[in-house]
Design a protein around this motif. Structure first.
Motif, PDB file in Angstrom:
ATOM      1  N   LYS A  14     -36.742  21.922  48.525  1.00 52.34           N
ATOM      2  CA  LYS A  14     -36.360  22.291  47.206  1.00 52.34           C
ATOM      3  C   LYS A  14     -35.960  21.095  46.469  1.00 52.34           C
ATOM      4  O   LYS A  14     -36.470  20.817  45.293  1.00 52.34           O
ATOM      5  CB  LYS A  14     -35.094  23.212  47.416  1.00 52.34           C
ATOM      6  CG  LYS A  14     -34.896  24.082  46.038  1.00 52.34           C
ATOM      7  CD  LYS A  14     -33.813  24.752  46.196  1.00 52.34           C
ATOM      8  CE  LYS A  14     -32.765  24.787  45.124  1.00 52.34           C
ATOM      9  NZ  LYS A  14     -31.698  25.469  45.438  1.00 52.34           N
ATOM     10  N   VAL A  15     -35.203  20.042  46.692  1.00 53.86           N
ATOM     11  CA  VAL A  15     -34.941  19.028  45.911  1.00 53.86           C
ATOM     12  C   VAL A  15     -36.374  18.083  45.862  1.00 53.86           C
ATOM     13  O   VAL A  15     -36.497  17.573  44.822  1.00 53.86           O
ATOM     14  CB  VAL A  15     -33.932  18.161  46.579  1.00 53.86           C
ATOM     15  CG1 VAL A  15     -33.777  16.797  45.962  1.00 53.86           C
ATOM     16  CG2 VAL A  15     -32.708  18.811  46.643  1.00 53.86           C
ATOM     17  N   ARG A  16     -37.113  17.970  46.862  1.00 52.59           N
ATOM     18  CA  ARG A  16     -38.070  17.237  46.787  1.00 52.59           C
ATOM     19  C   ARG A  16     -39.224  17.619  45.872  1.00 52.59           C
ATOM     20  O   ARG A  16     -39.831  16.985  45.137  1.00 52.59           O
ATOM     21  CB  ARG A  16     -38.585  16.742  48.215  1.00 52.59           C
ATOM     22  CG  ARG A  16     -37.847  16.090  49.200  1.00 52.59           C
ATOM     23  CD  ARG A  16     -38.385  15.604  50.342  1.00 52.59           C
ATOM     24  NE  ARG A  16     -39.785  14.953  50.134  1.00 52.59           N
ATOM     25  CZ  ARG A  16     -40.938  14.779  51.063  1.00 52.59           C
ATOM     26  NH1 ARG A  16     -40.741  15.767  52.076  1.00 52.59           N
ATOM     27  NH2 ARG A  16     -41.834  14.019  50.753  1.00 52.59           N
ATOM     28  N   PRO A  49     -18.618  15.323  51.927  1.00 49.91           N
ATOM     29  CA  PRO A  49     -17.754  15.679  52.986  1.00 49.91           C
ATOM     30  C   PRO A  49     -17.853  16.505  53.902  1.00 49.91           C
ATOM     31  O   PRO A  49     -17.348  16.475  55.119  1.00 49.91           O
ATOM     32  CB  PRO A  49     -16.468  15.680  52.056  1.00 49.91           C
ATOM     33  CG  PRO A  49     -17.142  16.236  50.711  1.00 49.91           C
ATOM     34  CD  PRO A  49     -18.231  15.475  50.702  1.00 49.91           C
ATOM     35  N   LEU A  50     -18.885  17.435  53.699  1.00 47.38           N
ATOM     36  CA  LEU A  50     -19.190  18.515  54.527  1.00 47.38           C
ATOM     37  C   LEU A  50     -20.171  18.314  55.628  1.00 47.38           C
ATOM     38  O   LEU A  50     -20.565  19.028  56.497  1.00 47.38           O
ATOM     39  CB  LEU A  50     -19.733  19.768  53.792  1.00 47.38           C
ATOM     40  CG  LEU A  50     -18.750  20.367  52.489  1.00 47.38           C
ATOM     41  CD1 LEU A  50     -19.781  21.335  51.964  1.00 47.38           C
ATOM     42  CD2 LEU A  50     -17.508  20.991  53.254  1.00 47.38           C
ATOM     43  N   GLY A  51     -20.790  17.132  55.385  1.00 50.46           N
ATOM     44  CA  GLY A  51     -21.547  16.448  56.356  1.00 50.46           C
ATOM     45  C   GLY A  51     -23.086  17.117  56.162  1.00 50.46           C
ATOM     46  O   GLY A  51     -24.132  17.052  57.162  1.00 50.46           O
ATOM     47  N   LYS A  52     -23.437  17.759  55.335  1.00 47.82           N
ATOM     48  CA  LYS A  52     -24.614  18.593  55.098  1.00 47.82           C
ATOM     49  C   LYS A  52     -25.825  17.894  54.214  1.00 47.82           C
ATOM     50  O   LYS A  52     -25.346  16.863  53.553  1.00 47.82           O
ATOM     51  CB  LYS A  52     -24.334  19.984  54.349  1.00 47.82           C
ATOM     52  CG  LYS A  52     -23.438  20.992  55.301  1.00 47.82           C
ATOM     53  CD  LYS A  52     -23.335  22.329  54.538  1.00 47.82           C
ATOM     54  CE  LYS A  52     -22.577  23.019  55.511  1.00 47.82           C
ATOM     55  NZ  LYS A  52     -22.778  24.469  54.690  1.00 47.82           N
ATOM     56  N   ILE A  53     -27.191  18.057  54.498  1.00 48.38           N
ATOM     57  CA  ILE A  53     -28.147  17.714  53.453  1.00 48.38           C
ATOM     58  C   ILE A  53     -28.425  18.751  52.833  1.00 48.38           C
ATOM     59  O   ILE A  53     -28.445  19.941  53.505  1.00 48.38           O
ATOM     60  CB  ILE A  53     -29.110  16.801  54.570  1.00 48.38           C
ATOM     61  CG1 ILE A  53     -29.521  17.956  55.591  1.00 48.38           C
ATOM     62  CG2 ILE A  53     -28.665  15.627  55.145  1.00 48.38           C
ATOM     63  CD1 ILE A  53     -30.825  17.180  56.130  1.00 48.38           C
ATOM     64  N   PRO A  54     -29.107  18.232  51.506  1.00 50.05           N
ATOM     65  CA  PRO A  54     -29.315  16.906  51.142  1.00 50.05           C
ATOM     66  C   PRO A  54     -28.194  16.600  50.207  1.00 50.05           C
ATOM     67  O   PRO A  54     -27.375  17.403  50.140  1.00 50.05           O
ATOM     68  CB  PRO A  54     -30.348  17.389  50.066  1.00 50.05           C
ATOM     69  CG  PRO A  54     -30.092  18.781  49.560  1.00 50.05           C
ATOM     70  CD  PRO A  54     -29.845  19.315  50.930  1.00 50.05           C
ATOM     71  N   ALA A  55     -28.071  15.291  50.250  1.00 50.44           N
ATOM     72  CA  ALA A  55     -27.072  14.652  49.265  1.00 50.44           C
ATOM     73  C   ALA A  55     -27.926  13.389  48.408  1.00 50.44           C
ATOM     74  O   ALA A  55     -28.570  12.696  49.032  1.00 50.44           O
ATOM     75  CB  ALA A  55     -26.002  13.971  50.110  1.00 50.44           C
ATOM     76  N   LEU A  64     -24.043  13.490  44.854  1.00 47.82           N
ATOM     77  CA  LEU A  64     -24.122  14.861  44.813  1.00 47.82           C
ATOM     78  C   LEU A  64     -24.479  15.598  45.859  1.00 47.82           C
ATOM     79  O   LEU A  64     -25.528  15.117  46.659  1.00 47.82           O
ATOM     80  CB  LEU A  64     -25.090  14.978  43.594  1.00 47.82           C
ATOM     81  CG  LEU A  64     -24.637  14.719  42.133  1.00 47.82           C
ATOM     82  CD1 LEU A  64     -25.831  14.818  41.212  1.00 47.82           C
ATOM     83  CD2 LEU A  64     -23.563  14.832  41.506  1.00 47.82           C
ATOM     84  N   HIS A  65     -24.117  16.624  45.873  1.00 45.97           N
ATOM     85  CA  HIS A  65     -24.515  17.389  47.298  1.00 45.97           C
ATOM     86  C   HIS A  65     -24.556  19.165  46.995  1.00 45.97           C
ATOM     87  O   HIS A  65     -24.017  19.268  46.004  1.00 45.97           O
ATOM     88  CB  HIS A  65     -23.522  17.310  48.612  1.00 45.97           C
ATOM     89  CG  HIS A  65     -22.136  17.390  48.380  1.00 45.97           C
ATOM     90  ND1 HIS A  65     -21.401  18.732  48.406  1.00 45.97           N
ATOM     91  CD2 HIS A  65     -21.114  16.570  48.176  1.00 45.97           C
ATOM     92  CE1 HIS A  65     -20.424  18.660  48.160  1.00 45.97           C
ATOM     93  NE2 HIS A  65     -19.970  17.371  48.090  1.00 45.97           N
ATOM     94  N   ASP A  66     -25.070  19.761  47.914  1.00 44.11           N
ATOM     95  CA  ASP A  66     -25.542  20.986  47.751  1.00 44.11           C
ATOM     96  C   ASP A  66     -27.158  21.021  46.880  1.00 44.11           C
ATOM     97  O   ASP A  66     -27.118  20.511  45.866  1.00 44.11           O
ATOM     98  CB  ASP A  66     -24.789  21.729  47.121  1.00 44.11           C
ATOM     99  CG  ASP A  66     -25.137  23.388  47.024  1.00 44.11           C
ATOM    100  OD1 ASP A  66     -24.736  24.255  47.830  1.00 44.11           O
ATOM    101  OD2 ASP A  66     -26.170  23.853  46.198  1.00 44.11           O
ATOM    102  N   SER A  67     -28.054  21.538  47.356  1.00 47.65           N
ATOM    103  CA  SER A  67     -29.426  21.360  46.506  1.00 47.65           C
ATOM    104  C   SER A  67     -29.397  22.129  45.373  1.00 47.65           C
ATOM    105  O   SER A  67     -30.037  21.678  44.433  1.00 47.65           O
ATOM    106  CB  SER A  67     -30.560  22.211  47.282  1.00 47.65           C
ATOM    107  OG  SER A  67     -30.279  23.754  47.410  1.00 47.65           O
TER     108      SER A  67
END
Length: 201
Positions: A14-16, A49-55, A64-67
């Motif tokens: 989605k980000v890409r 800090p949640l260790g999730k991608i994307p960032a 920034l994190h969360d798509s």
């Protein structure tokens, strides 16, 4: 800027797609990581800090994190109109519907990938697919006029969500009984941004 990412992730896609649609792909370096909920990549943990991608790591501010956050930032940065104010609540609801569908679909993948085969819980899988089906039915019944309107983040989110169903849940045949949504996706999937970001295993 750097995008901490893994190509199979639908939220990364989605980000890409947003980067390509807003002509910003050259402003971002893709940093590929291998990460799971059980083993977080160090790059992902450092950026989120949640260790999730994307960032999205920025040189002039916190990552920034969360798509949803990243895509809104990219839209604003490019002066794009992916979040039009005159339809903002519809756009955000459509994006949330697509992302919620993805949450359930990704959990189904993790259920098989991260649990021993004898511990996979079929009622859990059925419950998650029920969420996916409910979202698909809503898109097909209520949102087609929006999807055939001016491009917004909702289009990108839905397109990436449906692409993920083809990628990871092709055996579920999401198109059955949803001809309108299937026809829309058939056209949207041909966009250059979607073709460039087709996920691989």
């Amino acid at each position: 800027m750097q995008l901490i990412h893994s190509p199979p992730s639908p939220f990364v896609r989605k980000v890409r797609v947003t980067l390509i649609e807003t002509d910003q792909q050259d402003a971002v370096e893709l940093v590929d990581v291998a990460t799971t909920p059980l083993k977080t990549a160090s790059e992902a943990a450092a950026a989120n800090p949640l260790g999730k991608i994307p960032a999205l790591v920025r040189p002039d501010g916190p990552a920034l994190h969360d798509s949803r956050v990243i895509c809104r930032f990219l839209s604003a940065r490019a002066g794009a109109n992916l979040y039009p104010e005159d339809a903002i609540w519809d756009v955000l609801t459509l994006e949330a519907t697509a992302d919620g569908l993805l949450d359930a679909a990704v959990l189904m993948v993790y259920e098989h990938r991260l649990r021993p085969a004898d511990m996979v819980y079929e009622p859990w899988l059925d419950a998650q697919w029920s969420k996916v089906s409910g979202a698909l039915d809503a898109l097909n019944a209520r949102w087609m006029s929006h999807l055939y309107g001016p491009d917004t983040i909702g289009h990108i989110a839905v397109g990436c969500a449906l692409g993920y169903l083809d990628f990871r849940h092709a055996d579920r045949d999401w198109r059955k009984g949803r001809d309108g949504l299937a026809a829309w996706y058939g056209t949207f999937a041909e966009r250059g941004s979607m073709q460039t970001t087709i996920p691989t295993a």
